[in-house]
Scaffold this motif. Structure first.
Motif, PDB file in Angstrom:
ATOM      1  N   ARG A 229     -19.394  -1.801  -1.172  1.00  0.00           N
ATOM      2  CA  ARG A 229     -17.943  -2.050  -1.212  1.00  0.00           C
ATOM      3  C   ARG A 229     -17.613  -3.532  -1.057  1.00  0.00           C
ATOM      4  NH1 ARG A 229     -14.549   1.826   2.459  1.00  0.00           N
ATOM      5  NH2 ARG A 229     -16.296   1.843   3.899  1.00  0.00           N
TER       6      ARG A 229
ATOM      7  N   LEU B  12      -8.655  -6.776  10.593  1.00  0.00           N
ATOM      8  CA  LEU B  12      -9.053  -6.239   9.297  1.00  0.00           C
ATOM      9  C   LEU B  12      -9.953  -5.022   9.470  1.00  0.00           C
ATOM     10  CD1 LEU B  12      -9.077  -6.474   6.232  1.00  0.00           C
ATOM     11  CD2 LEU B  12     -10.947  -8.128   6.422  1.00  0.00           C
TER      12      LEU B  12
ATOM     13  N   LEU C 115      -9.465  -6.492  -1.884  1.00  0.00           N
ATOM     14  CA  LEU C 115      -8.964  -7.789  -1.442  1.00  0.00           C
ATOM     15  C   LEU C 115      -9.810  -8.893  -2.063  1.00  0.00           C
ATOM     16  CD1 LEU C 115      -8.392  -7.075   2.372  1.00  0.00           C
ATOM     17  CD2 LEU C 115      -6.691  -7.062   0.536  1.00  0.00           C
TER      18      LEU C 115
ATOM     19  N   VAL D 202       0.839  -1.199   0.000  1.00  0.00           N
ATOM     20  CA  VAL D 202       0.000   0.000   0.000  1.00  0.00           C
ATOM     21  C   VAL D 202       0.872   1.247   0.000  1.00  0.00           C
ATOM     22  CG1 VAL D 202      -1.700   1.328   1.334  1.00  0.00           C
ATOM     23  CG2 VAL D 202      -1.936  -1.166   1.135  1.00  0.00           C
TER      24      VAL D 202
ATOM     25  N   VAL E  99     -11.279   0.439   1.280  1.00  0.00           N
ATOM     26  CA  VAL E  99     -11.046  -1.007   1.254  1.00  0.00           C
ATOM     27  C   VAL E  99     -12.290  -1.692   0.714  1.00  0.00           C
ATOM     28  CG1 VAL E  99     -10.627  -3.071   2.643  1.00  0.00           C
ATOM     29  CG2 VAL E  99      -9.395  -0.949   3.161  1.00  0.00           C
ATOM     30  N   TRP E 100     -12.100  -2.514  -0.315  1.00  0.00           N
ATOM     31  CA  TRP E 100     -13.191  -3.310  -0.880  1.00  0.00           C
ATOM     32  C   TRP E 100     -12.898  -4.794  -0.656  1.00  0.00           C
ATOM     33  CZ3 TRP E 100     -13.820  -0.814  -6.441  1.00  0.00           C
ATOM     34  CH2 TRP E 100     -14.251   0.515  -6.296  1.00  0.00           C
TER      35      TRP E 100
ATOM     36  N   VAL F 129      -8.066  -0.262  -2.182  1.00  0.00           N
ATOM     37  CA  VAL F 129      -7.432  -1.579  -2.028  1.00  0.00           C
ATOM     38  C   VAL F 129      -8.541  -2.621  -2.083  1.00  0.00           C
ATOM     39  CG1 VAL F 129      -6.101  -3.121  -0.546  1.00  0.00           C
ATOM     40  CG2 VAL F 129      -5.548  -0.669  -0.638  1.00  0.00           C
TER      41      VAL F 129
ATOM     42  N   CYS G 279      -7.197   2.961   7.028  1.00  0.00           N
ATOM     43  CA  CYS G 279      -7.129   3.323   5.606  1.00  0.00           C
ATOM     44  C   CYS G 279      -8.147   4.409   5.279  1.00  0.00           C
ATOM     45  CB  CYS G 279      -7.385   2.089   4.738  1.00  0.00           C
ATOM     46  SG  CYS G 279      -6.015   0.909   4.709  1.00  0.00           S
ATOM     47  N   ARG G 280      -9.338   4.294   5.824  1.00  0.00           N
ATOM     48  CA  ARG G 280     -10.382   5.266   5.526  1.00  0.00           C
ATOM     49  C   ARG G 280      -9.981   6.662   5.997  1.00  0.00           C
ATOM     50  NH1 ARG G 280     -14.777   5.086   8.880  1.00  0.00           N
ATOM     51  NH2 ARG G 280     -14.410   2.829   9.079  1.00  0.00           N
TER      52      ARG G 280
ATOM     53  N   GLU H  50      -9.103  -1.330   8.043  1.00  0.00           N
ATOM     54  CA  GLU H  50     -10.025  -0.594   7.166  1.00  0.00           C
ATOM     55  C   GLU H  50     -10.261   0.807   7.706  1.00  0.00           C
ATOM     56  OE1 GLU H  50     -13.551   1.208   5.732  1.00  0.00           O
ATOM     57  OE2 GLU H  50     -13.345   0.444   7.803  1.00  0.00           O
TER      58      GLU H  50
END
Length: 577
Positions: free
Chosen positions: A547, A507, A491, A481, A521-522, A489, A514-515, A511
């Motif tokens: 998502r 996870l 997965l 990343v 994140v998908w 991203v 990342c947000r 997420e």
């Protein structure tokens, strides 16, 4: 096919003997009888030889080829499997008996052997009742290869002094090698000649006449040489007196249980492993595959019953099963014929067997034990996976240097460590799409033209994601990343069959991080079970169905739509997402 019978199944399904007798065909009688007699010609010399490996009288080998063979024919599920003892079981038995009856007399050895064999039977029966047939899979094939290779080295080193007529005090591996080398000048020339000639006969017959009863021919030659040439006067040792008749009942000594149960557990594991492997290897098309839990019960009952009649630990043997099948065995009747020949030998031929040279038995053991060490198997493992080749070498070294019983523990430990290593470090692949298709595959130098999507990072983790490996997966994803700095991203979870709570929590936290930095994140290709777990967790609520996608093609389409939406907003002066 299920392993256990239901209450509605016929008695034949509960008792295998009724099943194979019910479906027996008259045309099978002759090939079954021929196979049983031929197999006996291989089984009996080897069983007697392996009894000597265990430090027991040769007649114990005959007892082991009688009772367990009959019990298996009644309760076993493999048609061609031939049951007596094997090189592996013999050397394990020798180690166990050496701990409780070192230098013991015949009576002490008989009691210790009965106790050990009964314990092996009890462990196997308990494993069957607890449905532990899957335990045989705990030792990986590379580790089993190394373990058997180590057993071969130990057995050959153990038998070489008998092959050359040398008496030596046995100790550690290096001590035994040193004693053997330094004792060579004191070897008996006549014994060496007998041993070498026996080896040549066995090898020649196996090479030029592979279907011949090579061990029986070799043993017959040895007995004939003793009778005609008077070999004992030249210093060639012979088996000596063997009692004629049925074995006496031997009662176990329960005070030995505490000392013997660890060894019995290891022997039970190896007995079952060899039995199920031999049964599966020689099952023909149209025959049912041996059922693990029933095999546990059959071998367990065979060991328990045989223990009371003087037999040593038993199990299915690959060589004798191969002979049984190749000669034409169609059913367990062949095993009953082998047992009948064994009984006849005990009643009539015992005095003749007593003339057999020790060097002949040692040669039989060496020739057939060397087959346990297969360099081709080691090379095949090395060609595929170097790490598993190292595991095989560790198992081999454990047996040779630390002893066979410790070798079993090392083999199991190495297998479990190997499994832990594999599940703790699953791969994470960066994906690209083959141009003009909907095929997504890992990035490779062989496919430099595969299509990538700037701003979209496609990743595919594989295997079960749980507390053991979740952190490692995170450590692999984070630098990817940071290098690509994507806005999404995705997965690909198609190869993930389970998502455990700890991993799900990690996870979820990833997420959220990342947000906060503008990365979405998908999740793609969730299995029904994994989807249910995600949907019921905070992560499912954070992602929403928008998502989560069924496949990568849908995710890429959504990505293009998102890019177009962003472009429109930028063109109109709107606020970026």
């Amino acid at each position: 096919m299920q392993d256990q019978s239901s209450p509605h199944q016929s008695p034949g399904r509960r008792l295998p003997v009724l099943e194979w007798v019910h479906g027996y065909q008259k045309s099978w009688i002759k090939p079954d009888v021929v196979a049983g007699v031929t197999a006996a010609a291989v089984v009996l010399p080897k069983a007697m030889a392996y009894a000597t490996v265990a430090g027991l009288p040769v007649q114990v080998g005959l007892y082991t080829a009688l009772v367990p063979m009959v019990i298996y024919a009644l309760f076993g599920t493999s048609r061609p499997l031939s049951v007596s003892t094997t090189a592996t079981l013999a050397i394990l038995t020798a180690t166990a008996l050496g701990q409780v009856a070192p230098g013991g007399g015949a009576a002490q050895l008989a009691v210790a052997t009965a106790t050990l064999t009964l314990l092996v039977g009890v462990f196997l029966v308990l494993a069957a009742l607890l449905r532990l047939g899957f335990v045989a899979n705990f030792i990986s094939e590379p580790v089993l290869t190394g373990f058997k290779g180590g057993i071969a080295i130990v057995i050959v080193l153990d038998q070489l002094p008998k092959l050359i007529g040398l008496h030596m005090v046995k100790s550690s591996f290096f001590h035994n090698v040193y004693a053997l080398v330094t004792g060579l000048p004191h070897a008996s020339v006549a014994t060496v000649v007998v041993g070498v000639v026996t080896v040549v006969v066995l090898v020649a017959l196996e090479h030029f006449y592979p279907k011949s009863p090579a061990p029986l021919i070799a043993v017959a030659c040895g007995i004939a040489a003793v009778s005609i040439l008077g070999l004992p006067k030249y210093g060639v040792g012979i088996v000596g007196h063997i009692p004629t008749g049925l074995p006496s009942i031997v009662m176990p000594q329960f005070s030995l249980v505490e000392a013997l149960w660890p060894a019995a557990a290891g022997i039970a594991l190896m007995s079952f492993t060899e039995t199920i492997a031999s049964g599966r290897a020689f099952a023909q098309s149209g025959e049912s595959v041996p059922l693990p839990n029933r095999e546990l019960m059959a071998t367990g009952l065979g060991n328990a019953a045989g223990a009371l009649l003087g037999s040593m630990p038993s199990g299915g043997g690959t060589t004798q099963t191969a002979v049984n099948r190749l000669v034409g065995a169609h059913s367990q009747l062949a095993e009953l014929v082998t047992a009948a020949v064994t009984l006849g030998t005990m009643l009539l031929l015992a005095p003749l067997i007593g003339l057999m040279p020790h060097a002949t038995l040692a040669a039989v053991v060496i020739v057939y034990s060397i087959g346990l060490f297969k360099p081709a198997d080691f090379r095949a493992i090395l060609a595929v996976r170097r790490m598993e080749f190292l595991w095989a070498l560790v198992a081999l070294a454990g047996v040779v240097l630390l002893g066979t019983l410790n070798g079993i523990l090392i083999a199991i430990l190495v297998s479990l460590v190997a499994l832990a290593h594999q599940v703790s470090d699953p791969p994470v692949y960066v994906l690209r799409r083959k141009r003009g298709t909907n095929v997504f595959r890992p990035v490779s130098d062989q496919h430099p033209d595969d299509e990538e999507f700037p701003g979209l990072l496609l990743l595919r983790p594989e295997g079960r994601i749980f507390f053991v490996n979740a952190s490692n997966i995170g450590h692999k994803i984070t630098p990817l990343v940071e290098q690509t700095r994507p806005t999404v991203v995705a997965l690909d979870m198609r190869a993930v069959f389970d998502l455990e709570y700890t991993a799900l929590k990690m996870l979820t936290e990833a997420e959220e991080r990342c947000r906060k930095v503008g990365i979405a994140v998908w999740l793609v290709g969730l299995s029904p079970d994994v989807f249910a777990v995600v949907e019921n967790a905070p992560l499912g609520k954070a992602l929403g169905h928008r998502r989560m996608f069924l496949n990568l093609e849908q995710a890429v389409t959504a990505w293009h739509a998102l890019r177009e939406e962003q472009a429109v907003e930028e063109a109109s002066g709107g606020v970026q997402r």
